[in-house]
Design a protein around this motif. Sequence first.
Motif, PDB file in Angstrom:
ATOM      1  N   ALA A 145       0.818  -1.211   0.000  1.00  0.00           N
ATOM      2  CA  ALA A 145       0.000   0.000   0.000  1.00  0.00           C
ATOM      3  C   ALA A 145       0.850   1.257   0.000  1.00  0.00           C
ATOM      4  O   ALA A 145       0.529   2.227  -0.688  1.00  0.00           O
ATOM      5  CB  ALA A 145      -0.942  -0.003   1.198  1.00  0.00           C
ATOM      6  N   LYS A 146       1.925   1.246   0.754  1.00  0.00           N
ATOM      7  CA  LYS A 146       2.782   2.434   0.806  1.00  0.00           C
ATOM      8  C   LYS A 146       3.295   2.789  -0.575  1.00  0.00           C
ATOM      9  O   LYS A 146       3.181   3.931  -1.023  1.00  0.00           O
ATOM     10  CB  LYS A 146       3.940   2.207   1.762  1.00  0.00           C
ATOM     11  N   ARG A 147       3.829   1.823  -1.278  1.00  0.00           N
ATOM     12  CA  ARG A 147       4.359   2.064  -2.636  1.00  0.00           C
ATOM     13  C   ARG A 147       3.229   2.435  -3.598  1.00  0.00           C
ATOM     14  O   ARG A 147       3.375   3.318  -4.427  1.00  0.00           O
ATOM     15  CB  ARG A 147       5.113   0.834  -3.120  1.00  0.00           C
TER      16      ARG A 147
ATOM     17  N   THR B 145       0.099  20.183  -4.495  1.00  0.00           N
ATOM     18  CA  THR B 145      -0.081  19.788  -3.102  1.00  0.00           C
ATOM     19  C   THR B 145      -1.573  19.834  -2.763  1.00  0.00           C
ATOM     20  O   THR B 145      -2.378  20.333  -3.558  1.00  0.00           O
ATOM     21  CB  THR B 145       0.673  20.756  -2.175  1.00  0.00           C
ATOM     22  N   ILE B 146      -1.903  19.372  -1.582  1.00  0.00           N
ATOM     23  CA  ILE B 146      -3.312  19.409  -1.176  1.00  0.00           C
ATOM     24  C   ILE B 146      -3.868  20.837  -1.197  1.00  0.00           C
ATOM     25  O   ILE B 146      -4.951  21.058  -1.752  1.00  0.00           O
ATOM     26  CB  ILE B 146      -3.508  18.725   0.194  1.00  0.00           C
ATOM     27  N   PRO B 147      -3.176  21.826  -0.641  1.00  0.00           N
ATOM     28  CA  PRO B 147      -3.723  23.196  -0.721  1.00  0.00           C
ATOM     29  C   PRO B 147      -3.879  23.685  -2.174  1.00  0.00           C
ATOM     30  O   PRO B 147      -4.853  24.370  -2.496  1.00  0.00           O
ATOM     31  CB  PRO B 147      -2.698  24.038   0.030  1.00  0.00           C
ATOM     32  N   GLU B 148      -2.934  23.323  -3.028  1.00  0.00           N
ATOM     33  CA  GLU B 148      -3.018  23.725  -4.438  1.00  0.00           C
ATOM     34  C   GLU B 148      -4.227  23.069  -5.105  1.00  0.00           C
ATOM     35  O   GLU B 148      -4.953  23.701  -5.867  1.00  0.00           O
ATOM     36  CB  GLU B 148      -1.728  23.341  -5.167  1.00  0.00           C
TER      37      GLU B 148
ATOM     38  N   VAL C 238      -6.525  10.749  -2.190  1.00  0.00           N
ATOM     39  CA  VAL C 238      -5.351   9.940  -2.536  1.00  0.00           C
ATOM     40  C   VAL C 238      -4.111  10.518  -1.858  1.00  0.00           C
ATOM     41  O   VAL C 238      -3.312   9.784  -1.276  1.00  0.00           O
ATOM     42  CB  VAL C 238      -5.151   9.860  -4.065  1.00  0.00           C
ATOM     43  N   PHE C 239      -3.937  11.823  -1.913  1.00  0.00           N
ATOM     44  CA  PHE C 239      -2.788  12.470  -1.276  1.00  0.00           C
ATOM     45  C   PHE C 239      -2.802  12.230   0.232  1.00  0.00           C
ATOM     46  O   PHE C 239      -1.774  11.941   0.840  1.00  0.00           O
ATOM     47  CB  PHE C 239      -2.803  13.974  -1.565  1.00  0.00           C
ATOM     48  N   GLN C 240      -3.971  12.365   0.842  1.00  0.00           N
ATOM     49  CA  GLN C 240      -4.088  12.174   2.283  1.00  0.00           C
ATOM     50  C   GLN C 240      -3.822  10.721   2.670  1.00  0.00           C
ATOM     51  O   GLN C 240      -3.150  10.457   3.666  1.00  0.00           O
ATOM     52  CB  GLN C 240      -5.464  12.627   2.762  1.00  0.00           C
ATOM     53  N   ALA C 241      -4.328   9.782   1.879  1.00  0.00           N
ATOM     54  CA  ALA C 241      -4.081   8.363   2.154  1.00  0.00           C
ATOM     55  C   ALA C 241      -2.595   8.054   2.031  1.00  0.00           C
ATOM     56  O   ALA C 241      -2.036   7.306   2.839  1.00  0.00           O
ATOM     57  CB  ALA C 241      -4.899   7.487   1.208  1.00  0.00           C
ATOM     58  N   ALA C 242      -1.943   8.632   1.037  1.00  0.00           N
ATOM     59  CA  ALA C 242      -0.498   8.413   0.864  1.00  0.00           C
ATOM     60  C   ALA C 242       0.259   8.897   2.093  1.00  0.00           C
ATOM     61  O   ALA C 242       1.162   8.204   2.590  1.00  0.00           O
ATOM     62  CB  ALA C 242      -0.002   9.124  -0.393  1.00  0.00           C
TER      63      ALA C 242
ATOM     64  N   ARG D  77      -0.477   1.276   7.846  1.00  0.00           N
ATOM     65  CA  ARG D  77      -1.766   0.618   7.593  1.00  0.00           C
ATOM     66  C   ARG D  77      -1.636  -0.333   6.408  1.00  0.00           C
ATOM     67  O   ARG D  77      -0.957  -0.042   5.432  1.00  0.00           O
ATOM     68  CB  ARG D  77      -2.822   1.682   7.306  1.00  0.00           C
ATOM     69  N   ARG D  78      -2.285  -1.455   6.483  1.00  0.00           N
ATOM     70  CA  ARG D  78      -2.203  -2.470   5.445  1.00  0.00           C
ATOM     71  C   ARG D  78      -3.471  -2.492   4.593  1.00  0.00           C
ATOM     72  O   ARG D  78      -4.564  -2.243   5.084  1.00  0.00           O
ATOM     73  CB  ARG D  78      -2.009  -3.838   6.070  1.00  0.00           C
ATOM     74  N   PHE D  79      -3.278  -2.792   3.321  1.00  0.00           N
ATOM     75  CA  PHE D  79      -4.378  -2.951   2.379  1.00  0.00           C
ATOM     76  C   PHE D  79      -4.148  -4.231   1.596  1.00  0.00           C
ATOM     77  O   PHE D  79      -3.011  -4.583   1.307  1.00  0.00           O
ATOM     78  CB  PHE D  79      -4.397  -1.802   1.355  1.00  0.00           C
TER      79      PHE D  79
END
Length: 78
Positions: free
Chosen positions: A6-8, A33-36, A51-55, A63-65
């Motif tokens: 998941a990390k990769r 970025t998230i603000p952008e 997606v950015f927040q999950a990364a 966390r594992r997926f």
Amino acid sequence: MRANDAKRFFEVARRALQERLAAAWQVPAGAVTIPEIRGRLNGRGDEVRAVFQAADEIAYSGRRFTATDLRPWRDLVE
């Protein structure tokens, strides 16, 4: 995704979105970025921001997926 890494997966997903949006916005990928995203997509970027927040979360939480868990994320990025 097949390796259940998941990390990769989220690192690559975030980078792919950064590259795509950077090309559209004519900015460096690192500037996406998230603000952008929030500013440029005017509230329509919730899925991209997720997606950015999950990364970020996975990078620090471990966390594992499973591949099944990652499939909806893959579809979102595509």
